[in-house]
Design an enzyme around this catalytic site. Structure first.
Site, PDB file in Angstrom:
ATOM      1  N   ARG A   1      -5.841   8.436  -8.609  1.00  0.00           N
ATOM      2  CA  ARG A   1      -5.020   7.736  -9.396  1.00  0.00           C
ATOM      3  C   ARG A   1      -5.380   7.090 -10.633  1.00  0.00           C
ATOM      4  O   ARG A   1      -5.239   7.418 -11.902  1.00  0.00           O
ATOM      5  CB  ARG A   1      -4.055   6.753  -8.805  1.00  0.00           C
ATOM      6  CG  ARG A   1      -3.001   7.303  -8.105  1.00  0.00           C
ATOM      7  CD  ARG A   1      -3.293   8.477  -7.293  1.00  0.00           C
ATOM      8  NE  ARG A   1      -2.028   8.894  -6.344  1.00  0.00           N
ATOM      9  CZ  ARG A   1      -1.724   8.332  -5.296  1.00  0.00           C
ATOM     10  NH1 ARG A   1      -2.494   7.367  -4.762  1.00  0.00           N
ATOM     11  NH2 ARG A   1      -0.678   8.712  -4.546  1.00  0.00           N
TER      12      ARG A   1
ATOM     13  N   ASP B   1      -5.437  14.151  -5.596  1.00  0.00           N
ATOM     14  CA  ASP B   1      -3.924  13.698  -5.659  1.00  0.00           C
ATOM     15  C   ASP B   1      -3.447  14.341  -6.523  1.00  0.00           C
ATOM     16  O   ASP B   1      -3.855  15.104  -7.203  1.00  0.00           O
ATOM     17  CB  ASP B   1      -3.951  12.224  -5.709  1.00  0.00           C
ATOM     18  CG  ASP B   1      -2.519  11.648  -4.678  1.00  0.00           C
ATOM     19  OD1 ASP B   1      -1.610  12.111  -4.815  1.00  0.00           O
ATOM     20  OD2 ASP B   1      -2.834  10.841  -3.773  1.00  0.00           O
TER      21      ASP B   1
ATOM     22  N   HIS C   1       0.436  15.633  -2.144  1.00  0.00           N
ATOM     23  CA  HIS C   1      -0.369  14.899  -2.845  1.00  0.00           C
ATOM     24  C   HIS C   1      -1.352  16.130  -3.553  1.00  0.00           C
ATOM     25  O   HIS C   1      -2.615  15.836  -3.610  1.00  0.00           O
ATOM     26  CB  HIS C   1      -1.029  13.884  -2.389  1.00  0.00           C
ATOM     27  CG  HIS C   1      -0.228  12.844  -1.869  1.00  0.00           C
ATOM     28  ND1 HIS C   1       0.329  11.921  -2.986  1.00  0.00           N
ATOM     29  CD2 HIS C   1       0.313  12.391  -0.830  1.00  0.00           C
ATOM     30  CE1 HIS C   1       0.938  10.891  -2.457  1.00  0.00           C
ATOM     31  NE2 HIS C   1       1.128  11.122  -1.080  1.00  0.00           N
TER      32      HIS C   1
ATOM     33  N   ASP D   1      -0.589  13.305   4.711  1.00  0.00           N
ATOM     34  CA  ASP D   1       0.303  12.311   4.273  1.00  0.00           C
ATOM     35  C   ASP D   1       1.480  12.841   3.360  1.00  0.00           C
ATOM     36  O   ASP D   1       1.206  13.504   2.520  1.00  0.00           O
ATOM     37  CB  ASP D   1      -0.397  10.771   3.960  1.00  0.00           C
ATOM     38  CG  ASP D   1      -0.934  11.148   2.739  1.00  0.00           C
ATOM     39  OD1 ASP D   1      -1.791  11.881   2.466  1.00  0.00           O
ATOM     40  OD2 ASP D   1      -0.994  10.194   1.714  1.00  0.00           O
ATOM     41  N   GLU D   2       2.541  12.216   3.529  1.00  0.00           N
ATOM     42  CA  GLU D   2       3.871  12.157   2.613  1.00  0.00           C
ATOM     43  C   GLU D   2       3.885  13.464   2.000  1.00  0.00           C
ATOM     44  O   GLU D   2       3.707  13.782   0.797  1.00  0.00           O
ATOM     45  CB  GLU D   2       3.364  11.035   1.645  1.00  0.00           C
ATOM     46  CG  GLU D   2       3.288   9.811   2.266  1.00  0.00           C
ATOM     47  CD  GLU D   2       3.115   8.871   0.847  1.00  0.00           C
ATOM     48  OE1 GLU D   2       3.609   7.599   1.035  1.00  0.00           O
ATOM     49  OE2 GLU D   2       2.352   9.005   0.137  1.00  0.00           O
TER      50      GLU D   2
ATOM     51  N   TRP E   1      -1.964   4.551   9.178  1.00  0.00           N
ATOM     52  CA  TRP E   1      -1.455   3.961   8.113  1.00  0.00           C
ATOM     53  C   TRP E   1      -0.152   3.146   7.909  1.00  0.00           C
ATOM     54  O   TRP E   1      -0.043   2.315   7.305  1.00  0.00           O
ATOM     55  CB  TRP E   1      -1.836   4.536   6.929  1.00  0.00           C
ATOM     56  CG  TRP E   1      -0.711   5.682   6.442  1.00  0.00           C
ATOM     57  CD1 TRP E   1      -0.950   6.929   7.145  1.00  0.00           C
ATOM     58  CD2 TRP E   1       0.133   5.554   5.666  1.00  0.00           C
ATOM     59  NE1 TRP E   1       0.331   7.599   6.281  1.00  0.00           N
ATOM     60  CE2 TRP E   1       0.743   6.707   5.614  1.00  0.00           C
ATOM     61  CE3 TRP E   1       0.591   4.485   4.735  1.00  0.00           C
ATOM     62  CZ2 TRP E   1       2.103   7.025   4.641  1.00  0.00           C
ATOM     63  CZ3 TRP E   1       1.737   4.778   3.826  1.00  0.00           C
ATOM     64  CH2 TRP E   1       2.440   6.069   3.808  1.00  0.00           C
TER      65      TRP E   1
ATOM     66  N   TYR F   1      -3.616  -2.790   3.384  1.00  0.00           N
ATOM     67  CA  TYR F   1      -3.408  -2.170   2.050  1.00  0.00           C
ATOM     68  C   TYR F   1      -3.645  -3.139   0.839  1.00  0.00           C
ATOM     69  O   TYR F   1      -2.763  -3.930   0.511  1.00  0.00           O
ATOM     70  CB  TYR F   1      -1.856  -1.552   2.087  1.00  0.00           C
ATOM     71  CG  TYR F   1      -2.088  -0.070   2.356  1.00  0.00           C
ATOM     72  CD1 TYR F   1      -2.766   0.310   3.558  1.00  0.00           C
ATOM     73  CD2 TYR F   1      -1.161   0.794   1.646  1.00  0.00           C
ATOM     74  CE1 TYR F   1      -2.961   1.675   3.827  1.00  0.00           C
ATOM     75  CE2 TYR F   1      -1.385   2.272   2.081  1.00  0.00           C
ATOM     76  CZ  TYR F   1      -1.911   2.603   3.136  1.00  0.00           C
ATOM     77  OH  TYR F   1      -2.057   3.859   3.604  1.00  0.00           O
TER      78      TYR F   1
ATOM     79  N   TRP G   1      -5.214   1.703  -3.050  1.00  0.00           N
ATOM     80  CA  TRP G   1      -4.608   2.709  -4.162  1.00  0.00           C
ATOM     81  C   TRP G   1      -4.490   2.343  -5.444  1.00  0.00           C
ATOM     82  O   TRP G   1      -4.087   1.118  -5.664  1.00  0.00           O
ATOM     83  CB  TRP G   1      -3.056   2.978  -3.445  1.00  0.00           C
ATOM     84  CG  TRP G   1      -3.267   3.470  -1.988  1.00  0.00           C
ATOM     85  CD1 TRP G   1      -2.982   2.924  -1.045  1.00  0.00           C
ATOM     86  CD2 TRP G   1      -3.701   4.965  -1.557  1.00  0.00           C
ATOM     87  NE1 TRP G   1      -3.293   3.514   0.084  1.00  0.00           N
ATOM     88  CE2 TRP G   1      -3.704   4.857   0.005  1.00  0.00           C
ATOM     89  CE3 TRP G   1      -4.077   6.050  -2.062  1.00  0.00           C
ATOM     90  CZ2 TRP G   1      -4.017   5.825   0.629  1.00  0.00           C
ATOM     91  CZ3 TRP G   1      -4.502   6.912  -1.396  1.00  0.00           C
ATOM     92  CH2 TRP G   1      -4.306   7.172  -0.014  1.00  0.00           C
ATOM     93  N   THR G   2      -4.788   2.992  -6.430  1.00  0.00           N
ATOM     94  CA  THR G   2      -4.845   2.589  -7.673  1.00  0.00           C
ATOM     95  C   THR G   2      -3.962   2.912  -8.912  1.00  0.00           C
ATOM     96  O   THR G   2      -4.416   2.910 -10.126  1.00  0.00           O
ATOM     97  CB  THR G   2      -6.558   3.178  -8.246  1.00  0.00           C
ATOM     98  OG1 THR G   2      -6.461   4.296  -8.261  1.00  0.00           O
ATOM     99  CG2 THR G   2      -7.521   2.303  -7.277  1.00  0.00           C
ATOM    100  N   GLU G   3      -2.672   3.286  -8.439  1.00  0.00           N
ATOM    101  CA  GLU G   3      -1.891   3.452  -9.383  1.00  0.00           C
ATOM    102  C   GLU G   3      -1.745   2.529 -10.613  1.00  0.00           C
ATOM    103  O   GLU G   3      -1.626   2.722 -11.602  1.00  0.00           O
ATOM    104  CB  GLU G   3      -0.359   3.557  -8.523  1.00  0.00           C
ATOM    105  CG  GLU G   3      -0.109   4.760  -7.962  1.00  0.00           C
ATOM    106  CD  GLU G   3      -0.364   4.557  -6.409  1.00  0.00           C
ATOM    107  OE1 GLU G   3      -1.530   3.698  -6.133  1.00  0.00           O
ATOM    108  OE2 GLU G   3      -0.020   5.184  -5.638  1.00  0.00           O
TER     109      GLU G   3
HETATM  110  C1  ACM Z   1      -0.858   6.798   2.342  1.00  0.00           C
HETATM  111  O1  ACM Z   1      -0.752   5.775   2.080  1.00  0.00           O
HETATM  112  N1  ACM Z   1      -0.043   7.510   1.737  1.00  0.00           N
HETATM  113  C2  ACM Z   1      -1.951   7.250   3.230  1.00  0.00           C
END
Ligand code: ACM
Length: 566
Positions: free
Chosen positions: A153, A182, A253, A319-320, A406, A431, A481-483
């Site tokens: 990110r 990603d 992703h 994921d997702e 997670w 997180y 996570w570095t958004e």
């Molecule tokens: C995640 O936080 N989508 C693994």
């Protein structure tokens, strides 16, 4: 004293005395401990200005030495060690294996005081470097003590990664999970597919704040690691007994890869040639097409990844992955039919299971986010298991596959019960992109407030597991996570001090009765903040952000109250 993480077994200090490191102190490295001796000379040597010279050939130094030795009887764990400091004979670190010697050396550095964490001596040439007389016996509770850094990110230059490896080593953490790909960027050079970094490693502009924020940074953002950069990172980590686990996230992703190679996307649903490297955040509908071309492409990518990362585990994401495009795609539907699958969840499971087998054939193990369990426990998987004569679990995955739990504990519990190894990293607890307090001063607040004490009280092993199932919890991991982290300064603020509390959760055995002593940890943090200061870590102060650590006017997505624990 005031060690973090606190020793797991024994910690006794003698009131009478200490041992002083001086310019004449000899560092004796018995066979198998040479790497830690090099690290001590480089690191403590820089901080103290002392040479810590080896013994002269033929000389048997008596007294006044720092001695490193291996003895498998020192601990039941290869990462365990004993450390003894005697005012006359000096320091002795005995590791059950080379890693134990290294973790013992980290403890010695903490015993020397905060200035041992600087890169050049302060306090003048006559300064005494005293170590308190003591006897410690220590070993980690978990073999996987992880930290995940999202370099996709916001790209973190190589120096940031190397610095974080040093910070991890100082906290006895031993797995760096690098989230390398990603929607917003592809960060590792793949020689066979140069466009992954030529196109995929940068974006035109970047959303500032989460999706609902109206702000944009109109500067292009990018960067990637060359293969030699990766080799350097992996080697630097190995010198610190840290394993680097690469993550190549599929099938969601993946928009940066699709931007570089549009044929990877669902071309019968959208015009994938128009997709950019994503400039904004969130779960994204543009996912990989479940085609043979995609399988071959990622096998070729992973072939280079395996060459770069020698560790056992390769993280495949999982994921997702929204399924809308697969529902609309004639190609995806034909694949479902051809394979006799029930639905799109089973299609995702089929894709993950393909790479599970592919990695296992090469002597590696797949690890994925807990969604890799979805669609895997259905009839088709069980039929396949019967056909292949076993070797797969109730989720249709090979027994070697492991799960990063997670979304909560539930995925990890189900995986452990099915016989998979589990790394517990529930977002509700670890997180570290989540905001640190309810205060309006927290920069770009995300999700529920989780402070130092919340992380400290995190217990990775859920009580409902039997002893046998609990043994499947091979460790725990904190994820960043570095958004909204566009620099190492913001990264430091979010990671610390919480990563110090996490390190104790991961390393130190639970005391009896099984409850963490928060007031004692908080007291020890006073010493630890001084170490972080000496290291130049821009942590969040206990009473809230400094004025320049705030980010007024940038919209996050705070949630009220404590998080649901699932
Ligand atoms: C995640 O936080 N989508 C693994």
């Amino acid at each position: 004293m005031d060690l973090i993480p606190t020793p797991s077994h024994k910690q006794t200090y003698s009131a009478d005395g200490s041992f002083a490191l001086t310019p004449g102190t000899v560092l004796v490295a018995e066979p198998g401990t040479e790497a830690t001796a090099r690290w001590l000379r480089a690191t403590l040597g820089a901080a103290t200005g002392l040479p810590l010279a080896p013994a002269a050939p033929g000389e048997r130094p008596v007294g006044g030495v720092v001695r490193l030795a291996l003895d498998e009887r020192a601990s039941g764990s290869a990462e365990g060690y004993r450390l003894t400091v005697d005012p006359v004979s000096g320091v002795r670190i005995t590791g059950a294996g080379p890693a134990g010697v290294f973790w013992g050396a980290q403890t010695l550095r903490q015993l020397l005081g905060p200035d041992a964490f600087r890169r050049a001596p302060v306090g003048g040439p006559d300064r005494a470097w005293q170590v308190p007389a003591c006897h410690l016996q220590d070993a980690p509770r978990f073999g996987w003590r992880g930290f995940m850094l999202d370099v996709a990110r916001h790209f973190m230059p190589k120096d940031v990664v190397l610095r974080y490896l040093d910070l991890m080593a100082a906290h006895k953490l031993n797995v760096l999970h690098l989230h390398l790909t990603d929607d917003q960027g592809w960060r590792v050079r793949i020689e066979r597919y140069p466009r992954l970094t030529e196109v995929g490693a940068w974006r035109e502009r970047t959303k500032v704040g989460l999706r609902e924020s109206p702000l944009w940074d109109e500067r292009p953002h990018g960067g990637y690691y060359t293969q030699d950069d990766i080799r350097e990172i992996v080697a630097y980590a190995a010198e610190r007994h840290i394993t680097v686990v690469p993550e190549i996230d599929i099938p969601g992703h993946s928009q940066a890869a699709i931007a570089a190679y549009p044929e990877l996307g669902n071309t019968d649903v959208i015009d994938t040639t128009t997709l950019p490297v994503l400039p904004s955040w969130g779960v994204n509908a543009n996912v990989l097409a479940p085609t043979d071309n995609t399988l071959r492409f990622y096998e070729n990518v992973l072939t280079e990844v395996l060459d770069l990362f020698p560790g056992t585990f390769v993280h495949i994401g999982g994921d997702e992955c929204p399924k809308e495009q697969w529902r609309e795609s004639a190609t995806a539907q034909a694949r479902i039919k051809e394979l006799g699958l029930a639905d799109e969840d089973e299609l995702q499971s089929w894709l993950i299971r393909h790479f599970d087998g592919w990695l296992a054939e090469r002597g590696r193990r797949l690890i994925g986010w807990d969604e890799i369990l979805e669609g895997g426990n259905r009839a088709e998987a069980r039929q396949e298991e019967a056909a292949t004569g076993g070797g797969t679990t109730a989720f249709g995955l090979g027994e070697g596959a492991a799960v990063s739990s997670w979304r909560g504990y539930a995925g990890g519990i189900a995986a452990a019960r099915a016989g998979h190894d589990v790394v517990m990293c529930p977002q509700s607890h670890v997180y570290l992109d989540w905001r640190q307090s309810e205060s309006a001063d927290e920069p770009v607040p995300i999700a529920h407030a989780r402070g130092l004490e919340d992380v400290y009280r995190f217990e990775p092993v859920p009580p409902e597991l039997t002893e046998q199932e609990a043994a499947r919890v091979i460790g725990t991991q904190a994820n960043i996570w570095t958004e909204v982290m566009d620099s190492v300064r913001v990264l430091d603020y979010m990671a610390f001090p919480r990563l110090a509390a996490f390190a104790e959760v991961a390393w130190s055995e639970l005391p009896e009765p099984a409850a963490r002593d928060w007031p004692d940890f908080e007291r020890r943090m006073t010493a630890h903040y001084a170490r972080l200061d000496a290291l130049g870590v821009e942590y969040r102060p206990a009473d809230g952000p400094l004025p320049w650590q705030r980010r007024p006017g940038v919209v996050g997505r705070p949630k009220a109250g404590p998080p649901p624990i699932v």
